[in-house]
Design a protein around this motif. Sequence first.
Motif, PDB file in Angstrom:
ATOM      1  N   ASP A 374       0.854  -1.181   0.000  1.00 56.53           N
ATOM      2  CA  ASP A 374       0.000   0.000   0.000  1.00 56.53           C
ATOM      3  C   ASP A 374       0.893   1.235   0.000  1.00 56.53           C
ATOM      4  N   ASN A 375       0.828   2.017  -1.091  1.00 52.64           N
ATOM      5  CA  ASN A 375       1.713   3.184  -1.207  1.00 52.64           C
ATOM      6  C   ASN A 375       1.449   4.259  -0.170  1.00 52.64           C
ATOM      7  N   TRP A 376       0.307   4.189   0.482  1.00 58.57           N
ATOM      8  CA  TRP A 376       0.019   5.121   1.567  1.00 58.57           C
ATOM      9  C   TRP A 376       1.110   5.043   2.648  1.00 58.57           C
ATOM     10  N   THR A 377       1.674   3.828   2.829  1.00 58.42           N
ATOM     11  CA  THR A 377       2.734   3.685   3.846  1.00 58.42           C
ATOM     12  C   THR A 377       3.966   4.493   3.438  1.00 58.42           C
ATOM     13  N   ARG A 378       4.081   4.818   2.139  1.00 59.46           N
ATOM     14  CA  ARG A 378       5.238   5.599   1.660  1.00 59.46           C
ATOM     15  C   ARG A 378       4.932   7.087   1.614  1.00 59.46           C
ATOM     16  N   THR A 379       3.687   7.446   1.209  1.00 55.51           N
ATOM     17  CA  THR A 379       3.366   8.868   1.121  1.00 55.51           C
ATOM     18  C   THR A 379       3.160   9.472   2.500  1.00 55.51           C
ATOM     19  N   GLU A 380       2.816   8.637   3.472  1.00 48.94           N
ATOM     20  CA  GLU A 380       2.581   9.154   4.823  1.00 48.94           C
ATOM     21  C   GLU A 380       3.300   8.290   5.846  1.00 48.94           C
ATOM     22  N   PRO A 381       4.591   8.577   6.062  1.00 51.84           N
ATOM     23  CA  PRO A 381       5.365   7.759   6.992  1.00 51.84           C
ATOM     24  C   PRO A 381       4.658   7.678   8.356  1.00 51.84           C
ATOM     25  N   GLY A 382       4.681   6.492   8.940  1.00 55.49           N
ATOM     26  CA  GLY A 382       3.992   6.322  10.213  1.00 55.49           C
ATOM     27  C   GLY A 382       2.657   5.623  10.034  1.00 55.49           C
ATOM     28  N   GLN A 383       2.083   5.685   8.822  1.00 54.56           N
ATOM     29  CA  GLN A 383       0.824   4.983   8.564  1.00 54.56           C
ATOM     30  C   GLN A 383       1.107   3.502   8.305  1.00 54.56           C
ATOM     31  N   VAL A 384       0.355   2.616   8.957  1.00 54.02           N
ATOM     32  CA  VAL A 384       0.560   1.188   8.678  1.00 54.02           C
ATOM     33  C   VAL A 384      -0.084   0.804   7.350  1.00 54.02           C
ATOM     34  N   GLY A 385      -0.948   1.683   6.844  1.00 53.25           N
ATOM     35  CA  GLY A 385      -1.579   1.394   5.563  1.00 53.25           C
ATOM     36  C   GLY A 385      -2.648   0.322   5.692  1.00 53.25           C
ATOM     37  N   ARG A 386      -3.040  -0.233   4.540  1.00 54.55           N
ATOM     38  CA  ARG A 386      -4.183  -1.142   4.521  1.00 54.55           C
ATOM     39  C   ARG A 386      -3.803  -2.561   4.135  1.00 54.55           C
ATOM     40  N   ASP A 387      -2.497  -2.818   4.012  1.00 55.52           N
ATOM     41  CA  ASP A 387      -2.072  -4.182   3.709  1.00 55.52           C
ATOM     42  C   ASP A 387      -2.512  -5.194   4.780  1.00 55.52           C
ATOM     43  N   PRO A 388      -2.485  -4.819   6.067  1.00 50.40           N
ATOM     44  CA  PRO A 388      -2.798  -5.809   7.106  1.00 50.40           C
ATOM     45  C   PRO A 388      -4.148  -6.509   6.914  1.00 50.40           C
ATOM     46  N   GLN A 389      -5.120  -5.769   6.356  1.00 56.40           N
ATOM     47  CA  GLN A 389      -6.448  -6.372   6.165  1.00 56.40           C
ATOM     48  C   GLN A 389      -6.648  -6.940   4.761  1.00 56.40           C
ATOM     49  N   ARG A 390      -5.574  -6.966   3.961  1.00 52.74           N
ATOM     50  CA  ARG A 390      -5.697  -7.421   2.572  1.00 52.74           C
ATOM     51  C   ARG A 390      -4.907  -8.696   2.305  1.00 52.74           C
ATOM     52  N   THR A 391      -4.545  -9.433   3.337  1.00 54.68           N
ATOM     53  CA  THR A 391      -3.686 -10.609   3.157  1.00 54.68           C
ATOM     54  C   THR A 391      -4.477 -11.780   2.563  1.00 54.68           C
ATOM     55  N   PRO A 392      -3.764 -12.762   1.997  1.00 51.16           N
ATOM     56  CA  PRO A 392      -4.444 -13.851   1.280  1.00 51.16           C
ATOM     57  C   PRO A 392      -5.469 -14.623   2.114  1.00 51.16           C
ATOM     58  N   MET A 393      -6.515 -15.026   1.426  1.00 42.62           N
ATOM     59  CA  MET A 393      -7.554 -15.867   2.006  1.00 42.62           C
ATOM     60  C   MET A 393      -6.918 -17.168   2.508  1.00 42.62           C
ATOM     61  N   GLN A 394      -7.387 -17.601   3.667  1.00 44.07           N
ATOM     62  CA  GLN A 394      -6.805 -18.783   4.306  1.00 44.07           C
ATOM     63  C   GLN A 394      -7.705 -19.997   4.038  1.00 44.07           C
ATOM     64  N   TRP A 395      -7.315 -20.790   3.050  1.00 44.40           N
ATOM     65  CA  TRP A 395      -8.173 -21.886   2.604  1.00 44.40           C
ATOM     66  C   TRP A 395      -7.946 -23.178   3.370  1.00 44.40           C
ATOM     67  N   ASP A 396      -6.662 -23.551   3.503  1.00 44.54           N
ATOM     68  CA  ASP A 396      -6.404 -24.834   4.163  1.00 44.54           C
ATOM     69  C   ASP A 396      -5.037 -24.799   4.842  1.00 44.54           C
ATOM     70  N   ALA A 397      -4.630 -25.936   5.395  1.00 47.25           N
ATOM     71  CA  ALA A 397      -3.394 -25.970   6.191  1.00 47.25           C
ATOM     72  C   ALA A 397      -2.164 -26.276   5.340  1.00 47.25           C
ATOM     73  N   SER A 398      -2.327 -26.395   4.039  1.00 47.61           N
ATOM     74  CA  SER A 398      -1.173 -26.701   3.179  1.00 47.61           C
ATOM     75  C   SER A 398      -0.284 -25.461   3.005  1.00 47.61           C
ATOM     76  N   VAL A 399       0.821 -25.623   2.279  1.00 50.00           N
ATOM     77  CA  VAL A 399       1.752 -24.507   2.053  1.00 50.00           C
ATOM     78  C   VAL A 399       0.985 -23.290   1.532  1.00 50.00           C
ATOM     79  N   ASN A 400       1.281 -22.125   2.071  1.00 48.83           N
ATOM     80  CA  ASN A 400       0.622 -20.879   1.648  1.00 48.83           C
ATOM     81  C   ASN A 400      -0.899 -20.933   1.725  1.00 48.83           C
ATOM     82  N   ALA A 401      -1.388 -21.732   2.653  1.00 45.86           N
ATOM     83  CA  ALA A 401      -2.824 -21.785   2.963  1.00 45.86           C
ATOM     84  C   ALA A 401      -3.696 -22.132   1.757  1.00 45.86           C
ATOM     85  N   GLY A 402      -3.084 -22.773   0.734  1.00 41.09           N
ATOM     86  CA  GLY A 402      -3.869 -23.142  -0.451  1.00 41.09           C
ATOM     87  C   GLY A 402      -4.152 -21.950  -1.345  1.00 41.09           C
ATOM     88  N   PHE A 403      -3.567 -20.794  -1.017  1.00 42.94           N
ATOM     89  CA  PHE A 403      -3.834 -19.593  -1.808  1.00 42.94           C
ATOM     90  C   PHE A 403      -2.991 -19.569  -3.083  1.00 42.94           C
TER      91      PHE A 403
END
Length: 528
Positions: A374-403
Amino acid sequence: MMSEWWKRGIVYQIYPLSFQDSNGDGKGDLQGIRGRLDYLQWLGVDAVWISPIYPSPMKDCGYDVADYRGIAPEFGTLSDFDALFADVRARGMKLILDFVPNHSSDQHPWFRESRDSRRSAKRDWYIWRDPAKDGGPPNNWLSNFAGSAWTLDKRTGQYYYHAFLKEQPDLNWRNPAVRTAMYDVLRFWMERGVDGFRVDVLWHLMKDAQMRDNPPNPGYRPGDPAVRRVLDVYSADQPEIFEVLAEMRGVVDAYPGRILIGEIYLPLERLVAYYGVGGNGVHLPFNFHLILAPWSAREIAKVIAEYERLVPPGEWPNWVIGNHDQKRIATRVGAAQARVAAMLLLTLRGTPTLYYGDELGMEDVRIPPERARDNWTRTEPGQVGRDPQRTPMQWDASVNAGFTRSEPWLPLNKNFERVCVESQKRDAHSMLSLYRALIDLRRSSAALVGGAKRLVEAPDEVLAYERAEGRERLMVALNFCREPRVLRGVAGRLLLSTHLDREGERFDGELRLRADEGVIADLAARAS
Ligand code: GLC
Ligand code: CA
């Protein structure tokens, strides 16, 4: 029951980069989504809204559109889109696209032409102004991603306006040619069958004709995003928006059954204006107040009562507890209260929109700065941005959660072996089982879908309301606190608890709620 699908239905938001990768590049895509439609059907949602999938330099993860009529190669092709649409349709579901009318990418041919020269035929498609007397920006408007909302184009000596990144120039909606071109975009997708659009930052479309300075915000606190230093009195929510909105609604109404959902962050009394008058606004102005209000029974009750009072007669409410711009609900209120929130979302009067992964209780993921997208983390230092809520869907217990079979574009939550579709499907008490049960109950209940709603007296930190239709009379009681509570003077039978362990229990005179527990009770079924 009501006939319109968008009043009855549940909307599910897919963030396409993070739903399912099909070709091993670590990013979700259309074929990936297609392969997961069985899951969505099993879950019981009615409509799928997909965040932007158009060609884009991805400076704002696709909200910087370079071609409104195409599909980004990373997501697939137009024929992949048609195939996805056909499969959604075959399952009796609806498909909603994201429409981003306020700004395009700076790489869109319209903007390239516009910036070419002051005399360009497309100059007036964007918002260009001469510098202020001191050579600085034309006014004090701020970008949502910090700093001035104006960028100087040295070659032509004028500034252009961008409410977001400088790579996202705002289109000039006062120009009729822009309107015509954008309405044609809506038609293009409706001709392909899409059932509606979620309209990005709708309240930003029109700006003050005189471009007056915004007043300072006396409520600004250090640490708030920089954009809050001024109040957007002149840069958004202008009266002229309603003329545009009426036109847009007319375009959509020419295609039966299609809808507009507006992204609008405004106080309730302004929000409801976007329904328009006599059906000339959006069908659903997104109501984000369950996200914006503090998480307490009293505050949420206030929001519900005020909103119900303000929604114009004949219009339909809607509710949201999460999206790709906001902290995930499980992170915001905690795992236990996230279950209460689920029950709230699916039992209020109005269309619920569910954000992918919230049905698993997915949480925000801490993103190391070097992996930020999220480029917001670069334009506004100190902002955590919105990546934390955009991570891959967690499908199963296999490598990379099946994503994906390779490195995912954003890191996965380490909890994915436990918090994933596969393991929660098998666990009768999981969040996913709760969502399924809630959706199931809702689908079978005329009272929950369309019934009247009445807030009822409840003890401190409990929110309770009745939903009734015909002879069906249900009560929802939600305990927002960590201690037990008792409701008195009620009798009936429990249909569902957020703990998934009291179904069928009868109560007479007293209804006991455990800590963090919500229940749905059938009041028509007398205790004895
Ligand atoms: C909306 C989108 C957000 C985006 C912004 C600019 O708020 O939801 O993700 O950054 O518009 O398009
Ligand atoms: Ca991919």
